[in-house]
Structure formats: C-alpha cells, structure tokens
Design a protein around this motif. Structure first.
Motif, PDB file in Angstrom:
ATOM      1  N   ALA A 133     112.468  24.819  45.236  1.00 15.17           N
ATOM      2  CA  ALA A 133     113.634  25.647  45.564  1.00 15.17           C
ATOM      3  C   ALA A 133     113.782  25.831  47.066  1.00 15.17           C
ATOM      4  O   ALA A 133     113.600  26.919  47.613  1.00 15.17           O
ATOM      5  CB  ALA A 133     113.511  26.995  44.871  1.00 15.17           C
ATOM      6  N   LEU A 134     114.118  24.768  47.732  1.00 13.97           N
ATOM      7  CA  LEU A 134     114.302  24.781  49.178  1.00 13.97           C
ATOM      8  C   LEU A 134     115.420  23.805  49.538  1.00 13.97           C
ATOM      9  O   LEU A 134     115.868  23.011  48.707  1.00 13.97           O
ATOM     10  CB  LEU A 134     113.013  24.364  49.882  1.00 13.97           C
ATOM     11  CG  LEU A 134     111.790  25.278  49.716  1.00 13.97           C
ATOM     12  CD1 LEU A 134     110.525  24.546  50.158  1.00 13.97           C
ATOM     13  CD2 LEU A 134     111.968  26.566  50.511  1.00 13.97           C
ATOM     14  N   GLY A 135     115.854  23.849  50.801  1.00 13.13           N
ATOM     15  CA  GLY A 135     116.841  22.903  51.273  1.00 13.13           C
ATOM     16  C   GLY A 135     116.193  21.709  51.942  1.00 13.13           C
ATOM     17  O   GLY A 135     115.048  21.759  52.383  1.00 13.13           O
TER      18      GLY A 135
ATOM     19  N   HIS B   2     120.194  21.501  48.770  1.00  9.40           N
ATOM     20  CA  HIS B   2     119.386  22.620  48.305  1.00  9.40           C
ATOM     21  C   HIS B   2     119.239  22.565  46.787  1.00  9.40           C
ATOM     22  O   HIS B   2     120.112  22.062  46.083  1.00  9.40           O
ATOM     23  CB  HIS B   2     120.054  23.938  48.708  1.00  9.40           C
ATOM     24  CG  HIS B   2     119.111  25.001  49.129  1.00  9.40           C
ATOM     25  ND1 HIS B   2     119.022  25.467  50.414  1.00  9.40           N
ATOM     26  CD2 HIS B   2     118.173  25.704  48.433  1.00  9.40           C
ATOM     27  CE1 HIS B   2     118.102  26.411  50.507  1.00  9.40           C
ATOM     28  NE2 HIS B   2     117.570  26.573  49.302  1.00  9.40           N
ATOM     29  N   ASN B   3     118.121  23.119  46.297  1.00  4.54           N
ATOM     30  CA  ASN B   3     117.857  23.162  44.866  1.00  4.54           C
ATOM     31  C   ASN B   3     117.392  24.561  44.488  1.00  4.54           C
ATOM     32  O   ASN B   3     116.547  25.139  45.171  1.00  4.54           O
ATOM     33  CB  ASN B   3     116.784  22.132  44.495  1.00  4.54           C
ATOM     34  CG  ASN B   3     116.574  22.022  43.002  1.00  4.54           C
ATOM     35  OD1 ASN B   3     115.985  22.896  42.382  1.00  4.54           O
ATOM     36  ND2 ASN B   3     117.053  20.928  42.426  1.00  4.54           N
ATOM     37  N   SER B   4     117.942  25.103  43.397  1.00  5.81           N
ATOM     38  CA  SER B   4     117.576  26.458  42.975  1.00  5.81           C
ATOM     39  C   SER B   4     117.029  26.494  41.559  1.00  5.81           C
ATOM     40  O   SER B   4     116.900  27.564  40.969  1.00  5.81           O
ATOM     41  CB  SER B   4     118.807  27.378  43.074  1.00  5.81           C
ATOM     42  OG  SER B   4     119.810  26.965  42.155  1.00  5.81           O
ATOM     43  N   SER B   5     116.700  25.318  40.995  1.00  6.21           N
ATOM     44  CA  SER B   5     116.321  25.277  39.577  1.00  6.21           C
ATOM     45  C   SER B   5     115.059  26.062  39.272  1.00  6.21           C
ATOM     46  O   SER B   5     114.897  26.583  38.166  1.00  6.21           O
ATOM     47  CB  SER B   5     116.168  23.827  39.111  1.00  6.21           C
ATOM     48  OG  SER B   5     115.241  23.130  39.917  1.00  6.21           O
TER      49      SER B   5
ATOM     50  N   ASP C  27     114.053  28.671  41.273  1.00  5.50           N
ATOM     51  CA  ASP C  27     114.201  29.995  41.876  1.00  5.50           C
ATOM     52  C   ASP C  27     115.688  30.323  41.973  1.00  5.50           C
ATOM     53  O   ASP C  27     116.358  29.959  42.945  1.00  5.50           O
ATOM     54  CB  ASP C  27     113.559  30.034  43.260  1.00  5.50           C
ATOM     55  CG  ASP C  27     113.593  31.431  43.895  1.00  5.50           C
ATOM     56  OD1 ASP C  27     114.235  32.326  43.317  1.00  5.50           O
ATOM     57  OD2 ASP C  27     112.992  31.611  44.960  1.00  5.50           O
ATOM     58  N   PRO C  28     116.228  31.035  40.963  1.00  5.39           N
ATOM     59  CA  PRO C  28     117.663  31.334  40.942  1.00  5.39           C
ATOM     60  C   PRO C  28     118.153  32.144  42.131  1.00  5.39           C
ATOM     61  O   PRO C  28     119.367  32.209  42.373  1.00  5.39           O
ATOM     62  CB  PRO C  28     117.830  32.125  39.638  1.00  5.39           C
ATOM     63  CG  PRO C  28     116.663  31.726  38.799  1.00  5.39           C
ATOM     64  CD  PRO C  28     115.536  31.503  39.767  1.00  5.39           C
ATOM     65  N   SER C  29     117.236  32.751  42.883  1.00  4.31           N
ATOM     66  CA  SER C  29     117.671  33.519  44.056  1.00  4.31           C
ATOM     67  C   SER C  29     118.068  32.589  45.210  1.00  4.31           C
ATOM     68  O   SER C  29     118.727  33.019  46.160  1.00  4.31           O
ATOM     69  CB  SER C  29     116.555  34.462  44.528  1.00  4.31           C
ATOM     70  OG  SER C  29     115.449  33.745  45.056  1.00  4.31           O
ATOM     71  N   GLU C  30     117.640  31.325  45.144  1.00  3.03           N
ATOM     72  CA  GLU C  30     118.024  30.323  46.142  1.00  3.03           C
ATOM     73  C   GLU C  30     119.383  29.725  45.766  1.00  3.03           C
ATOM     74  O   GLU C  30     119.765  29.715  44.593  1.00  3.03           O
ATOM     75  CB  GLU C  30     116.981  29.208  46.212  1.00  3.03           C
ATOM     76  CG  GLU C  30     115.639  29.631  46.748  1.00  3.03           C
ATOM     77  CD  GLU C  30     115.638  29.747  48.259  1.00  3.03           C
ATOM     78  OE1 GLU C  30     116.528  29.168  48.912  1.00  3.03           O
ATOM     79  OE2 GLU C  30     114.736  30.427  48.790  1.00  3.03           O
ATOM     80  N   PRO C  31     120.128  29.188  46.731  1.00  2.00           N
ATOM     81  CA  PRO C  31     121.397  28.527  46.390  1.00  2.00           C
ATOM     82  C   PRO C  31     121.161  27.149  45.813  1.00  2.00           C
ATOM     83  O   PRO C  31     120.092  26.557  45.986  1.00  2.00           O
ATOM     84  CB  PRO C  31     122.115  28.439  47.745  1.00  2.00           C
ATOM     85  CG  PRO C  31     120.995  28.375  48.740  1.00  2.00           C
ATOM     86  CD  PRO C  31     119.891  29.234  48.182  1.00  2.00           C
TER      87      PRO C  31
END
Length: 444
Positions: free
Chosen positions: A434-436, A51-54, A56-60
C-alpha cells in the motif's frame, strides 16, 4: 521505392496523423463529425502515482497528478485524481520502478482524454481532462484475467484504436475501440500472446515486457521485452535472454497479424522507445554500453522499421557510460535518456539519416539525496513544442524539468513536488504493497 521517396512518404504520414483528430479515423475509413471540443489547457503535465490501497484502505488507489505548465516550463500542481483502479505499488526488485515499463499514461491524439493502465486491478481507465480536474469516463478490464492477461503496464493509441499490454505470464496485447465519448469497446479477436515467459504474477522489472506502441503510420505495433539480466549480471554474469522487439502488422480493422516478427538485441536489454521525425525507433538499451567498474552501462540505439516489421540497425548501442538507461524520448533533433541508478539524463543528437551521436554522457542531473535509493529517474516526457523535458523521480517524489536549447543543451528549471515518494531502499515489502511508485507521464 527509393530511400528518399520512402522518407518523404513517412513524413507525409506523420504530418497527416498530426492534422487529423482521432475521432475522424475509423476502421473502414469512415469519417465522423467531431463533437464540440472539451477544454484542453495548452500546457499540462500528467503523471501516474501507481498507488495501491488493496492492503490498506486508508491509502489511495491509483491516481494521476495533474500539473499546469507555464510558458517558462514551471509546474503548478492542480491536484491528484483517482483513476478508478489500482496501481502496482513499489516493485519487489526495484521499489522505485513498480511497473518496469514506459507509456503507462498516454494522452489521446486530440488531448481530450488520458489513457491510464491500472496494473494492480487489471484495468484500463479513460479520464476526461477539464480545467481544474480529471473525470473518470470509463474503466474496463484489459482482458480475461488469465495468467498471461494481467498486469497492464503500457498503452498506445492510433486513430480510434487503443492497445494495452499485459505483462504477466507469457504476456499479451489486446485492443479496444475508443468512442467519441471516451468509452472503450473491446475488439473481438485482437488478443495476441507475446511468449514473454514471466514466472511471477507481478512481473520482474528486469525481464518483463516494457512498452507497446503504434508506429507513426499505424501499420505496425511494436513491443519491447527486456529478458534480463538477473541480479548475477550486476556482478559480471551474462544476461538471461536475448532482449527482443516484437512487431505485429495491423490491418484496416485494427487487428494485429496472427504472428509477430522478432528482432533480437544480443543481450542489450531493450527498454523504452520513441519515434523520430522519419519514423525510426530510438531505443534505450539499459545494458548495451559495456561493463565499467563491474557494472553494465547503458546505451541508446536507432532502428528502421522494415515493411515486414523487422528492425534494421542504424546506430547500435551508442554508449552513455551511465547505469540503467531505461527510457528514451526525442524532440526530433535530440534524444534524451533517463538513467535509473545514476540519477542522470544523457543526450544524443538525432542525425538526418536517423543515426545517434552521443552529445553528453551527463546532460542533466537530479537531486539524489532524498534517500538511499536515490531519485531513481523513470519516464520522460517532451513538450509538444520540443522545448521542455520532464522526468518522473519516484525516489524523491518529484518531477524534474529542463528547458531544451536549440543546440540540445539542457538547463534545469527545477524539481516539483506532489508525487508519492517510494520506500527508502530498493525492495518493496510485498507485491501490491500500500504505497505509491510514480510511473508514466505525458505532456500537452
């Protein structure tokens, strides 16, 4: 040395490696006392969410999905635990395969720690395995961050030496010492370039370096590079490159040889690989099976590692007539390949001489109805007793499980949730979205 003597020597080395904990194997041969062992559940499965949240900080960020494994092979999700780094998210070419690699998640030999690559932050994490959680022990840069030393997507360990592969640019490998406490120390002068010729920061999953692995005796490091094909190949054009496996010798200090030995694969697309009981390489060849109905089909091959590091064919391109055979694992008697586009598992018998014989074109099936992309089966893992097979399914956000019969037949146990599901369709909106994009598995 005779062939029989050579095989006995490899079997002896494999047996010794299985009996000696990594903490006792140090450069120079000095044994160290192992501390009291951490708790390790006899049956567990670990999968990277990538997963990447760079954006979208709401994502892990990157996580590991931790499952307990019952005696019947069924899985119970313990939880998802942060690695302290960022995954790549879905790939731009294949949303379901953000890394284009094998072995991005690896258990250490003593099963106390997990090694996890973080392609989106150019780091390698070490996580301690506890009964109900995973605990970050260390997070280190995988190299200097230059164009050919980014996007780590695969890792390997032998003794107290760890190597990670960076897949961007020309690609590179670099080494670390693994301490008894799980911390990593860079090995000075260990970085080697791969001449992988990637033209993007986030590599193309059809072309990039795929896997780095120590040979069972620890004397060699092998790197597979796909080299193609491009989109045009799907419509009948030739692949763009030879497909290569590079072999480095490894000295007593854990450093690779200055130069590598190159084995070309005649445009067959070498992808993920594993080692059989004799130390031979079982290799996925994702366009090695010929063209059927306008589509290049998959295959698997087996190869003997020479003293000079060159690979000698035992079986070449044993076709399974499926599309995109990209990962191959074995339990000593049978090998299994996952077919990304077909959504199936193929099987081969591993013969005493190391050759492969196709057992079933379709030995197992996955639920492909999740979205238009299908289940997109990726990395495979086999339980240590050789009785269960597990397969990461990014397209459905699940983990499939089969029991392996004494005759190599697969019996479906089920598909277990807990993983992020990749976007519907086969293209991600951007690099590091911002997805897995689940990838990487290991089984204890």
């Amino acid at each position: 040395m005779s062939k029989s003597s050579s095989r006995r020597a490899v079997r002896t080395a494999l047996a010794a490696a299985a009996l000696v904990p990594f903490a006792a194997v140090f450069a120079g041969g000095t044994a160290a006392a192992s501390p009291a062992a951490d708790w390790v559940r006899p049956g567990s499965v670990f999968v990277g969410t990538n997963h990447n949240s760079s954006s979208d900080p709401s994502e892990p960020g990157n996580q590991i999905a931790y499952y307990h494994r019952a005696s019947d092979g069924k899985l119970t999700l313990v939880g998802k635990f942060a690695t302290g780094g960022q995954g790549s998210g879905p790939g731009q070419r294949f949303a379901g395969d953000g890394l284009g690699s094998g072995n991005s998640v690896r258990l250490t030999a003593d099963h106390r720690f997990l090694l996890v690559t973080n392609a989106g932050s150019n780091t390698l994490s070490v996580l301690r395995i506890l009964p109900d959680r995973l605990q970050v022990v260390d997070v280190v840069p995988t190299s200097d961050g230059s164009s050919s030393q980014r996007f780590p997507n695969t890792v390997t360990q032998h003794g107290n030496v760890v190597y990670v592969l960076n897949a961007s640019g020309q690609g590179s490998i670099t080494g670390f010492r693994l301490g008894l406490d799980g911390r990593l120390t860079p090995i000075a002068g260990s970085t080697r370039q791969l001449k992988a010729a990637q033209d993007r920061f986030a590599p193309d999953a059809l072309k990039d370096p795929t896997q780095v692995a120590f040979s069972p005796d620890g004397h060699h490091l092998l790197v597979s590079i796909k080299d193609g094909p491009t989109n045009d190949v799907i419509h009948g054009a030739n692949p763009t490159g030879p497909g290569r496996v590079l072999t480095f010798g490894v000295d007593g200090a854990g450093k690779p040889s200055k130069d590598f030995v190159r084995t070309d694969f005649d445009n067959r697309g070498p992808f993920g690989f594993s080692f059989d009981r004799e130390g031979n390489v079982d290799l996925a060849e994702f366009v090695g099976g010929g063209v059927e109905d306008g589509h290049p089909t998959g295959a698997a091959g087996s190869y003997r590692i020479g003293r000079d590091g060159h690979l000698t064919p035992i079986s070449t391109a044993v076709a399974d007539h499926q599309i995109d055979t990209c990962w191959v694992v074995n339990n000593g008697k049978y090998a299994f390949g996952s077919n990304y586009t077909s959504g199936t598992i193929s099987s081969w018998k591993v013969n005493p001489d190391g050759s492969l014989t196709l057992l079933h074109e379709v030995a197992g099936t996955t639920d492909k109805s999740a979205n238009s992309q299908g289940s997109t089966p990726l990395d495979l893992g086999v339980s240590p007793d050789g009785k269960n097979l597990y397969n990461v399914l990014p397209g459905s956000g699940k983990l499939a499980a089969w029991s392996i019969g004494a005759n190599g037949e697969l019996t479906k146990i089920g598909e277990f949730g807990g993983l992020p599901q990749t976007v519907n369709g086969d293209h991600a909106p951007s690099d590091f979205s911002a997805l897995g994009s689940p990838a990487g598995i290991d089984v204890s």
